[in-house]
Scaffold this active site. Structure first.
Site, PDB file in Angstrom:
ATOM      1  CG  HIS A 719      -1.858   0.971   1.281  1.00  0.00           C
ATOM      2  ND1 HIS A 719      -1.729   2.318   1.412  1.00  0.00           N
ATOM      3  CD2 HIS A 719      -3.217   0.921   1.013  1.00  0.00           C
ATOM      4  CE1 HIS A 719      -2.970   3.215   1.078  1.00  0.00           C
ATOM      5  NE2 HIS A 719      -4.031   2.087   0.976  1.00  0.00           N
ATOM      6  CD  GLU A 732      -6.843   3.487  -2.716  1.00  0.00           C
ATOM      7  OE1 GLU A 732      -6.329   2.726  -2.025  1.00  0.00           O
ATOM      8  OE2 GLU A 732      -7.270   3.187  -3.800  1.00  0.00           O
ATOM      9  NE  ARG A 735      -3.590   8.080  -1.909  1.00  0.00           N
ATOM     10  CZ  ARG A 735      -3.407   6.856  -2.391  1.00  0.00           C
ATOM     11  NH1 ARG A 735      -3.123   6.694  -3.676  1.00  0.00           N
ATOM     12  NH2 ARG A 735      -3.569   5.669  -1.341  1.00  0.00           N
ATOM     13  NE  ARG A 756      -5.051   0.376  -1.833  1.00  0.00           N
ATOM     14  CZ  ARG A 756      -5.824  -0.251  -1.067  1.00  0.00           C
ATOM     15  NH1 ARG A 756      -5.578  -1.684  -1.026  1.00  0.00           N
ATOM     16  NH2 ARG A 756      -6.844   0.461  -0.365  1.00  0.00           N
ATOM     17  CG  HIS A 859      -2.588  -2.865   2.528  1.00  0.00           C
ATOM     18  ND1 HIS A 859      -3.084  -2.733   3.782  1.00  0.00           N
ATOM     19  CD2 HIS A 859      -3.848  -2.769   1.579  1.00  0.00           C
ATOM     20  CE1 HIS A 859      -4.355  -2.446   3.613  1.00  0.00           C
ATOM     21  NE2 HIS A 859      -4.700  -2.436   2.510  1.00  0.00           N
ATOM     22  CG  HIS A 860      -4.927  -7.546  -0.209  1.00  0.00           C
ATOM     23  ND1 HIS A 860      -6.109  -7.487   0.742  1.00  0.00           N
ATOM     24  CD2 HIS A 860      -5.211  -8.502  -0.975  1.00  0.00           C
ATOM     25  CE1 HIS A 860      -6.867  -8.549   0.306  1.00  0.00           C
ATOM     26  NE2 HIS A 860      -6.400  -9.071  -0.947  1.00  0.00           N
ATOM     27  NE  ARG A 899      -7.306  -6.033  -1.191  1.00  0.00           N
ATOM     28  CZ  ARG A 899      -7.590  -4.744  -0.622  1.00  0.00           C
ATOM     29  NH1 ARG A 899      -8.500  -3.944  -1.132  1.00  0.00           N
ATOM     30  NH2 ARG A 899      -6.594  -4.125   0.633  1.00  0.00           N
TER      31      ARG A 899
END
Ligand code: ADP
Length: 925
Positions: A719, A732, A735, A756, A859-860, A899
């Site tokens: 991220h 996010e 932004r 991302r 992050h993921h 993602r």
């Protein structure tokens, strides 16, 4: 007339206005306003439901100035745009036949910076309130004091325009008006401070302008009330004699009632604790004839008719009913019918009682809620002693259980206690007792202590249930049987469990951590879905096809298209499923890689994770679904092509066996398992992670052991915007709300709304390998998360761009030029330099200006086990493993190579529901 007749018969105020009885609903904080202080539909209905037989409803305090909010979700009367919403409340109350009075206030030094955009609060003097962490306010200049009086006047005008029958000036609870009168908070040396006479000037001026406005815009029936707190504990502070002085002055100018602000209407002095005489008795004895002409209203602890009658006997002319009106919207009818009332709310009755969700979670109400869900649990009665361990303490707690409820919890007297722990323990204790469950929302500011106590109480309950089982002749070693076992209590696991239960299955959730919520609780931005009811309501045009195309593009065309289609198709239904479960995501924003606003989030624009988990847990409690905490699933028992159950390990190292025909693995990803991350992506060694400790990928290993296939294991998302000292994710949504990214050189360097992976790569490519998220006051006002970041100390702010640049040690000319060219791009809605196409919301030009230093973090994990569209786990040959289901981040393929923000929450809810449905059907076929 008996006091009973008195209470229910009409009462005439000094201005000649007749109230149909002497009962008023007390003004109470509901925290239910929109983020900008406008009125929500829920709030209108809440007041409508409570009007009717009650004579008057005093609507909660409205701030007259946007620096005056004293609590989150406060409603305002600070500009004309607020009139419409307030008019709806006034109309709703009056349509039921009650009078509608509106309370107006300014929090002064009681406003917290995080509620007012990080600004310093204002007050008579630059003296912080005597409480921990209170901000030092800025003293109002003499001119600003005059302006403030005008703002109160404008508030009164707006209340009249909105159709209220009157206003109550909030001169109590240590808010601004009281701050002026108090020698503690007012140490000015101009005409507004110093002597008692000078300190009384501000409250009197507010009353004067109220009269002036009423004369100008309303008729003589307009009610003017004044609320006061009779004493302050501080030295120096307001004493009762001072209060009498002020009240005499107010009375001389004319008032329709005085509202005695006390926690308990018959409370004695808090200063002279040797004198047990209720203050109301003293007041009646000491007041002048002029003051005696002003009706006085009591509040605090009035639940039954006898309480109200007693208050009248002591000299109150009217009574205000607080909590009892929340628990009993028809309180007046009930006491007229001589009902005996108890102050508690059945946990299943929120909608029936028209209590808005934020108020439901407010401590005042939370403390009244009794959880009805545990009533079928059977405990062995007794006292169970458990260890409580938080990072700073190791204590013991004695948990007393009755056969069907938690009777009490007490910290061990001999233990080494500190004040901080004992204070929060008292709150935790009352929440657990009122909820009759260890699963309650943690106490703000004492999360770790809440978790530690929850854990101890859960353990005591487990022990007692075990003991009860043995007593009934059961055996501990005898495996328990369920239809469906859900592994993991994140969003996917909870949605699956709720759905499976609703399909009729007997469900168990096993969670290895001490608390429910997994990594989902940290989710910030929202849930993506296209063609939803909420989009239609907001006039947002979107299509499932566009959502599909953009997700596929964002995933670098690596997504499993069959699963992705299922995802897109079910997304709007999943949003409705949540709404049906009273988890409404009605506000909408946008995330990187999307071209349309389709990220659904709570109406107050708060982070989605906590909101989602709290709502799902309430659903869980209602259904009585069993949860085992601190227990890991170590193995799925699988033979003859079918799941037989699971093997568990609890933190007492007991190995337990559970029989079940279906298992849903919802264990999340592996971002917190550094070894595993580095195995698949060596270059990510040393990166921080935004994930919770439980994100270790154990579910993947467990499923692999029974033959599950995996996919995309090397697809790991970093991220772009993570605060590095705390690994805290900067959403996010900031932004998406209009913020930009700026390098140390003071320049934008990439399209902030790109996906991302690309944004992260461009930050890492900067020489300093970090960047700043930069935004202004307009962005902050529209994103609650920004206030949270301010409160956490992440935000550097400056009154001007130059000031901010100086604080960031950035070349200010370059920074100014960057802002200027971005603002031109916003004006033109064309970002020629970086190609940003979305969220060019407004120019960054309204101070204060803010920056948060960020860099990427793991992050993921997009990879995971393979499933089909029925959420059945597949082996390497794409064959179904009978009875094994998986949902959420543990599954691979849906998101491809990257993602999209907002797609994880959609994923867990969509596939969680499907897994619950399919696993239940499979188990009960
Ligand atoms: P998702 O977003 O897919 O729902 P989360 O990360 O929110 O996933 O939740 C997964 C939960 O599963 C976490 O609370 C984690 O602690 C739990 N968990 C992980 N492995 C196990 C296991 N072997 N046994 C029990 N719980 C587990």
């Amino acid at each position: 007339m008996s006091t009973n007749d008195l209470l229910l018969s009409p009462f005439t105020l000094p201005n000649g206005t007749e109230l149909k009885n002497r009962i008023l609903m007390a003004p109470m904080t509901t925290c239910t306003g929109f983020y900008d202080g406008t009125v929500t539909r829920e709030l209108v209905e809440y007041y409508r439901a409570r009007a009717g037989s009650i004579g008057t409803v005093i609507v909660e305090c409205c701030f007259v100035d946007d620096r005056g909010l004293a609590f989150p979700g406060a409603i305002g009367i600070d500009n004309d745009a607020k009139i419409d919403g307030l008019a709806k409340i006034a109309a709703a109350v009056k349509s039921q036949g009650s009078k509608a009075v509106l309370q107006i206030y300014h929090g002064g030094r009681m406003s917290e910076p995080k509620l007012i955009g990080g600004q310093q609060p204002v007050a008579p003097s630059a003296l912080a309130a005597p409480r921990d962490g209170a901000a030092t306010p800025v003293a109002l200049t003499a001119g600003e004091v005059e302006d403030m009086i005008t703002k109160f006047g404008e508030g009164v005008r707006r209340a009249i325009e909105a159709g209220f029958d009157g206003v109550e000036i909030h001169g109590a609870n240590t808010y601004l008006i009281q701050q002026f009168f108090s020698p503690n908070s007012n140490q000015r040396d101009d005409k507004w401070g110093g002597s008692r006479e000078n300190r009384a000037r501000f409250p009197l001026a507010v009353l004067d302008i109220t009269h002036e406005m009423a004369k100008k815009y309303a008729d003589s029936s307009f009610i003017i009330g004044y609320r006061f707190s009779p004493e302050e504990l501080e030295e120096p502070g307001i004493r009762f004699a001072d209060t009498l002085y002020l009240l005499e002055q107010l009375a001389a100018r004319g008032l329709d009632y005085l509202h005695f602000s006390l926690g308990y209407s018959l409370r004695p002095s808090i200063v002279d604790t040797t004198d047990p005489t209720p203050l109301i008795d003293k007041y009646v004895a000491m007041r002048s004839d002029t003051l005696a002409k002003i009706p006085v209203m009591g509040v605090g602890g009035i639940v039954n008719k006898s309480d109200a009658e007693l208050a009248l006997e002591h000299g109150y002319d009217m009574v205000a009913i607080g909590k009892a009106c929340i628990a009993y919207p028809d309180w007046t009818d009930r006491i007229a019918a001589d009902h005996k009332l108890e102050l508690f709310i059945d946990s299943t009755q929120r909608e029936a009682l028209t209590i808005p969700e934020p108020l439901w979670r407010f401590s005042l109400v939370d403390a009244m809620i009794r959880d009805m869900s545990m009533s079928s649990k059977k405990f062995k009665a007794g006292v169970f002693r458990e260890k409580v361990q938080d990072p700073a303490h190791e204590l013991a707690v004695n948990v007393s259980l009755d056969t069907d409820r938690i009777a009490d919890i007490a910290l061990d007297a001999g233990a080494d206690l500190d004040v901080e722990f004992t204070t929060s323990f008292d709150i935790i204790r009352s929440r657990i007792l009122d909820a009759n469950s260890p699963h309650f929302d943690a106490v703000t500011g004492a999360t770790e202590q809440s978790e530690a106590v929850k854990k101890a109480v859960s353990k005591a309950i487990a022990k007692s249930c075990k003991a009860q089982l043995l007593e009934e002749g059961g055996s501990l070693n005898a495996p328990q049987s369920y239809d469906v076992v859900v592994v993991g209590s994140g969003g996917a696991g909870l949605a699956a469990a709720i759905q499976a239960c609703d399909e009729g299955a007997k469900v168990l959730i096993v969670e290895k951590m001490s608390t429910i919520g997994g990594n989902t609780i940290k989710a910030s931005v929202g849930m993506n879905a296209a063609e939803t009811r909420y989009q239609r309501l907001k006039g947002i045009e979107d299509s499932k096809d566009l959502f599909y195309q953009e997700t596929l593009k964002g995933g670098q065309f690596k997504n499993n298209t069959v699963l992705l289609k299922e995802f897109i198709e079910h997304a709007p239904r999943a949003v409705e499923w949540l709404a049906d479960h009273h988890i409404e995501l009605s506000d909408i924003t946008i995330t990187g890689g999307m071209s349309v606003d389709r990220t659904h989030r709570p109406a107050d624009r708060s982070a989605v994770g906590g909101f989602l988990i709290s709502g799902l847990v309430k659903n869980l409690n209602k259904r009585n679904i069993d949860v085992m905490l601190d227990t890991s699933v170590t193995e799925i028992r699988y033979s003859n092509g079918a799941v037989q159950g699971v093997q568990l390990l609890n933190d007492d190292n007991d190995v337990l066996t559970i029989n079940a025909k279906s298992v849903i693995v919802a264990t999340g990803g592996f971002s917190a398992n550094r070894e595993m991350v580095v195995k698949y992506r060596p270059e990510l060694d040393g990166f921080v992670t935004t994930n919770h400790k439980g994100a270790t990928g154990s579910g993947i290993a467990i499923l692999q052991n029974i033959g599950a296939g995996t996919v995309d294991m090397g697809e790991i998302q970093i991220h772009p915007t993570v605060e590095q000292t705390t690994s805290y994710l900067i959403s996010e949504a900031i932004r998406g709300g209009g913020a930009i990214l700026v390098s140390q050189a003071g320049k934008r360097f990439f399209n902030e709304m790109e996906t991302r992976d690309k944004v992260s790569a461009n930050i890492i490519a900067l020489p300093e390998k970090f960047a700043y998220v930069v935004f202004d006051e307009q962005v902050r006002l529209n994103n609650k998360a920004a206030d949270e970041y301010i409160a956490k100390g992440f935000v550097i702010s400056g009154s001007s761009p130059r000031d901010l640049a100086a604080k960031l040690e950035m070349n200010s000319d370059t920074f100014l030029a960057t802002l200027e060219s971005y603002n031109v791009a916003v004006d033109k809605q064309d970002d020629a330099e970086f190609g940003r196409k979305t969220a060019l919301r407004h120019p960054i030009n309204q101070g204060p200006f803010y920056a948060i230093r960020i860099a990427p973090g793991v992050h993921h994990t997009m990879g995971g086990v393979t499933i089909n569209t029925d959420t059945c786990v597949l082996d390497a040959q794409q064959q179904v493993l009978g009875g094994a289901f998986a949902a959420g981040e543990v599954v691979g393929g849906i998101h491809g190579g990257n993602r999209i923000g907002g797609n994880a929450v959609a994923d867990i809810i969509i596939f969680g529901i499907l897994a619950g449905q399919n696993a239940a059907k499979f188990a009960m076929r």
